[in-house]
Structures are given as structure tokens and as C-alpha cells.
Design a protein around this motif. Structure first.
Motif, short mmCIF file in Angstrom:
data_model
loop_
_atom_site.label_atom_id
_atom_site.label_comp_id
_atom_site.label_asym_id
_atom_site.label_seq_id
_atom_site.Cartn_x
_atom_site.Cartn_y
_atom_site.Cartn_z
N ASN A 1 -27.89 -10.40 55.61
CA ASN A 1 -26.57 -10.99 55.71
C ASN A 1 -25.96 -11.28 54.34
N VAL A 2 -26.41 -10.55 53.33
CA VAL A 2 -25.94 -10.80 51.97
C VAL A 2 -25.48 -9.49 51.33
N VAL A 3 -24.30 -9.55 50.69
CA VAL A 3 -23.81 -8.41 49.91
C VAL A 3 -23.49 -8.91 48.51
N VAL A 4 -23.35 -7.96 47.60
CA VAL A 4 -22.96 -8.30 46.24
C VAL A 4 -21.83 -7.37 45.82
N LYS A 5 -20.77 -7.95 45.30
CA LYS A 5 -19.67 -7.16 44.74
C LYS A 5 -19.96 -6.96 43.26
N VAL A 6 -20.04 -5.70 42.85
CA VAL A 6 -20.35 -5.35 41.46
C VAL A 6 -19.10 -4.75 40.83
N ALA A 7 -18.72 -5.27 39.68
CA ALA A 7 -17.51 -4.76 39.03
C ALA A 7 -17.54 -5.05 37.55
N GLN A 8 -16.86 -4.20 36.81
CA GLN A 8 -16.64 -4.46 35.40
C GLN A 8 -15.50 -5.46 35.27
N HIS A 9 -15.71 -6.53 34.52
CA HIS A 9 -14.68 -7.52 34.26
C HIS A 9 -14.07 -8.05 35.56
N LEU A 10 -14.90 -8.49 36.46
CA LEU A 10 -14.47 -9.03 37.75
C LEU A 10 -13.66 -10.30 37.54
N ASP A 11 -12.63 -10.48 38.36
CA ASP A 11 -11.85 -11.71 38.36
C ASP A 11 -12.69 -12.81 39.01
N TYR A 12 -13.12 -13.78 38.23
CA TYR A 12 -13.99 -14.84 38.75
C TYR A 12 -13.27 -15.75 39.75
N PRO B 1 -23.55 -20.99 40.12
CA PRO B 1 -24.99 -21.04 40.44
C PRO B 1 -25.31 -20.25 41.71
N LEU B 2 -26.44 -19.58 41.70
CA LEU B 2 -26.88 -18.81 42.85
C LEU B 2 -27.38 -19.75 43.94
N SER B 3 -27.02 -19.47 45.18
CA SER B 3 -27.48 -20.28 46.30
C SER B 3 -28.97 -20.07 46.53
N HIS B 4 -29.58 -20.96 47.28
CA HIS B 4 -31.01 -20.81 47.58
C HIS B 4 -31.28 -19.54 48.36
N VAL B 5 -30.28 -19.08 49.14
CA VAL B 5 -30.45 -17.83 49.90
C VAL B 5 -30.65 -16.66 48.94
N VAL B 6 -29.82 -16.60 47.90
CA VAL B 6 -29.92 -15.51 46.94
C VAL B 6 -31.17 -15.66 46.09
N ARG B 7 -31.48 -16.88 45.68
CA ARG B 7 -32.68 -17.08 44.87
C ARG B 7 -33.94 -16.67 45.63
N ASP B 8 -33.97 -16.98 46.94
CA ASP B 8 -35.10 -16.55 47.75
C ASP B 8 -35.14 -15.02 47.85
N LEU B 9 -33.95 -14.42 47.98
CA LEU B 9 -33.85 -12.96 48.07
C LEU B 9 -34.38 -12.29 46.79
N LEU B 10 -34.08 -12.92 45.65
CA LEU B 10 -34.51 -12.37 44.37
C LEU B 10 -35.94 -12.78 44.02
N LYS B 11 -36.53 -13.63 44.90
CA LYS B 11 -37.88 -14.16 44.64
C LYS B 11 -37.92 -14.85 43.27
N LEU B 12 -36.92 -15.69 43.05
CA LEU B 12 -36.73 -16.34 41.76
C LEU B 12 -37.18 -17.79 41.84
N THR B 13 -37.98 -18.22 40.88
CA THR B 13 -38.41 -19.61 40.78
C THR B 13 -37.99 -20.18 39.44
N LEU C 1 -31.00 -7.03 39.06
CA LEU C 1 -30.80 -5.59 38.97
C LEU C 1 -31.76 -4.83 39.87
N ARG C 2 -33.00 -5.28 39.93
CA ARG C 2 -33.96 -4.61 40.82
C ARG C 2 -33.48 -4.70 42.27
N CYS C 3 -32.96 -5.87 42.65
CA CYS C 3 -32.47 -6.08 44.02
C CYS C 3 -31.25 -5.21 44.31
N VAL C 4 -30.30 -5.19 43.36
CA VAL C 4 -29.06 -4.45 43.57
C VAL C 4 -29.30 -2.95 43.56
#
Length: 395
Positions: free
Chosen positions: A161-172, A114-126, A138-141
Motif C-alpha cells: 500500500n505504499v508508492v514513492v514519487k521519484v523526481a528531479q527537483h520535486l516541489d516539496y 521524516p519517514l513514517s514508521h510504515v516506510v521505516r519498517d519497509l526499508l528495514k531501517l533502525t 535506493l535498494r527498495c525503489v
């Protein structure tokens, strides 16, 4: 077109449920079912609305809305599946989402953590717009700032203070490991995990940004006292990490997910099943599908491997590129964090030194190798034997 969207949506739901059962066939899937229940109807409705818009909105207007607010001449290769040249009257270097889909139309996604409230606020997601998560992410990234790029992955800053690691088939496992560290050794200077989603085969792992520059870029210009200071700070961090002993009855390797062992060299090998003892771990090291060594030769190598090491928590990739430093208030270079925990887990106590030396070549004359943290040293015999194993029994 709508039928294909409904088909893909149902496939995404099945993948989410299968992902949980893959780790534990007896797991409680009620949280997943609730999440699906809360978003499924909105997603199906959005697919229908998208089809309706395609019938009523001119293609040119749709194209205009899908252009990210910030345009870049190029995007990291890890995002190539989501951007393509605009073929019409646009400039050749202006890029947008694949297939000219408006960003207002959701792409299929799954929430792994689940996305943290920090990320949800960053994405302006409700909660009312949960179906737009993939488009918002995708718009954010796509409008973020790449701070590191590889062939199939990238790290992009998307907030102060937020980064995102983007990868194909990332090791979860890395996200789970960061949660594990935050819970058990919160003083370790590791990124804090903020959630992970997958859009198709591409994963987006959000985490806190570690400030500063890599030690790899700073090391050649550091004076001797600064190098000694960094060594001391690293030793404190890894000493604390090594206080985590393997809980009785638990398997070696990753403390999360399928709890498997990993051996990263030219490529990554992962154990097929959980490993519960060092003798089994030694078998794993010598069981390479690319090996041409005879069974008697492997037995000889096996006889040189100890099976009585203490098992401790290990980063397994201590290298200056994974160590971040900053200039302190008095000009002293300080440790700000340690990155890339994908290969970490519970391993024999020599594993940290062995893996720290894995990238050392015979022509490398850097003095970094003379400044490895003392707490991980003392296992030269194991390192030398492993060099023989790698050269003669793995490849």
C-alpha cells in the motif's frame, strides 16, 4: 576519496539547515541540529569505512554486492542517475548503482519530511543504521514496480500500500499539502504522506497507494449512469474542499512552504513573493516574462478581471488522469482517490474550472467536459478572458 566524502557530507548538513531558513529566517533549527548531531558521527565513520573497504575488497566482490536483488531490463528515466550498465562480464541489460558503489555504503541524503514508521519498517531501517537510509531507500525503489513513468519522474510501488514519487527537483509543497488536507479535511480521498527524502537532486516522496485505475482509461467505456455517478462523487469531494476558506491575513496559493502562487500551463510560473489579494493575483497572471504585449494592452485585459471572488482551496488539476476509480462490490464504478496536488492551494473560486479546462483543445470531442462537477462551474466569462490572456499576453 575520503576527503571528498567528508566535504560532501558537510555540504549536505549545510543544505538541510539552509532549507529550513529558506522558508523562515527566524525558524527554530534545533530539530535539524539534533538530527544532524545524532547521525553525523555515524556518517563520517561510514565514509571512513567505505574508504577502507575500497583498499581491502576486490572491485569484483564490491560489484557483486551492489546488484539489486530483483533485476530489470530497464529502469524509469527518473532513476537514471542511480543506475548504469555493468561494463565487466555482466550481461548488458543488468544494471546497478552509479560508480559501482556497494549498497552497504551510504550515499549522502537529506530528510525533508521524516519517514513514517510504515516506510521505516519497509526499508528495514533502525536508529542504529540511520546512516544507511539512502542505500536502503535506493535498494527498495530499484526493486519496486513502476506504475507510472514520465520523462523526469516516476511513481513506483514499493509495498502493498505504499508508492514513492521519484523526481528531479520535486516541489516539496505537495507533501506539505497532503499533510494539510489530512489535518483539515480528512474525508478528501487524497494519498496520505509518508515522508520525503532527497539524494542529490533526486527526491523520493513516499505516500499511500490509491487503488484502481485512472478515470482516463475507464471513461470511454463507462455507461452514462456510471459517468453521472462519478460526477456526483467528484462534486461531493470538491464541495468539501471548497469549504476551506482562506484564513484572514494569509497569502493566496500554497498553504505550506514559501506560500507562493503557481500557474501551470505549458510550463509553471511561480510568484516571486506571497500574494495577499485578488488584484495582486491578477497582476501576477499578466506579468509573464515571455509576454510581448504592450502595457496598455495588458491594462485593457486587466480591466476585464474581477477582483471580488471568494478564495477557496483548489486542486487546480482536475483531469481524468488524476482521478482514480475502482469497481465497487456491486459492479458500480466508485471514486477511490484524487492524485497530484502539487499545484493546489487557495485560489479565486473560478480557478478550479479554469484549470480543469486548461487541457481542452478545440478538437477534443470527449464528453468528459460535459461532466465536470457542478460545484466548480459558473465561471465561463473568466475562462474565456483567460484564454485571451494566455494567447496574447503570456506567450
Amino acid at each position: 576519496m575520503a576527503e571528498r566524502g567528508y566535504r560532501n557530507l558537510n555540504a549536505s548538513v549545510l543544505r538541510q539547515i539552509s532549507k529550513v531558513l529558506e522558508h523562515d529566517s527566524t525558524a527554530d533549527i534545533e530539530p535539524v541540529l539534533k538530527r544532524v548531531y545524532n547521525s553525523y558521527s555515524a556518517l563520517r565513520r561510514a565514509i571512513g569505512e567505505r574508504q577502507e573497504k575500497r583498499r581491502t575488497v576486490p572491485d569484483e566482490d564490491q560489484e557483486e554486492r551492489c546488484i539489486p536483488a530483483k533485476r530489470r531490463a530497464s529502469y524509469p528515466a527518473a532513476l537514471s542517475g542511480f543506475v548504469s550498465p555493468i561494463q565487466a562480464q555482466r550481461a548488458p541489460l543488468e544494471l546497478h548503482l552509479t560508480n559501482q558503489k556497494p549498497l552497504s555504503c551510504p550515499l549522502l541524503h537529506s530528510v525533508v519530511f521524516p519517514l513514517s514508521h510504515v516506510v521505516r519498517d519497509l526499508l528495514k531501517l533502525t536508529a542504529d543504521h540511520e546512516s544507511n537510509l539512502s542505500a536502503a531507500a535506493l535498494r527498495c525503489v530499484l526493486s519496486g514496480a513502476p506504475i507510472w513513468e514520465g520523462r523526469s519522474r516516476a511513481v513506483i510501488q514499493v509495498g502493498e500500500n505504499v508508492v514513492v514519487k521519484v523526481a528531479q527537483h520535486l516541489d516539496y509543497d505537495e507533501h506539505g499539502v497532503l499533510e494539510f488536507l489530512e489535518q483539515h479535511v480528512p474525508n478528501i480521498a487524497a494519498p496520505r504522506p509518508l515522508g520525503l527524502i532527497a539524494i542529490g537532486p533526486t527526491s523520493f516522496m513516499f505516500m499511500t497507494k490509491i487503488p484502481g485505475a485512472t478515470l482516463e482509461t475507464r471513461w470511454p467505456s463507462l455507461p452514462a449512469d456510471a459517468k453521472a455517478h462519478i460526477r456526483c462523487l467528484l462534486d461531493q469531494q470538491l464541495s468539501d474542499l471548497r469549504t476551506l476558506d482562506l484564513p484572514p491575513g494569509s497569502p493566496l496559493g500554497s498553504p505550506v512552504g514559501r506560500r507562493l502562487c503557481k500557474d501551470v500551463r505549458r510550463d509553471e510560473r511561480v510568484s516571486i513573493t506571497p500574494i495577499y489579494s485578488e488584484p495582486q493575483f491578477n497582476d501576477f497572471l499578466l506579468d509573464s516574462p515571455t509576454s510581448r504585449a504592450s502595457s496598455s494592452y495588458k491594462e485593457w485585459l486587466h480591466s476585464m478581471l474581477r477582483a471580488d471572488h471568494r478564495v477557496v482551496f483548489t486542486h487546480a488539476d482536475i483531469h481524468p488522469r488524476n482521478i482514480m476509480v475502482v469497481d465497487g462490490p456491486r459492479g458500480v464504478v466508485e471514486l477511490s482517490g484524487i492524485l497530484d496536488w502539487e499545484a493546489s492551494g487557495f485560489y479565486p473560486e473560478y480557478w478550479e474550472q479554469l484549470k480543469a479546462l486548461n487541457t481542452r483543445s478545440v478538437k477534443d470531442d470527449s464528453d468528459w467536459w460535459n461532466h465536470l462537477p457542478p460545484c466548480i462551474l459558473g465561471y465561463d466569462h473568466e475562462v474565456v478572458v483567460d484564454r485571451v490572456i494566455e494567447a496574447t499576453a503570456i506567450y
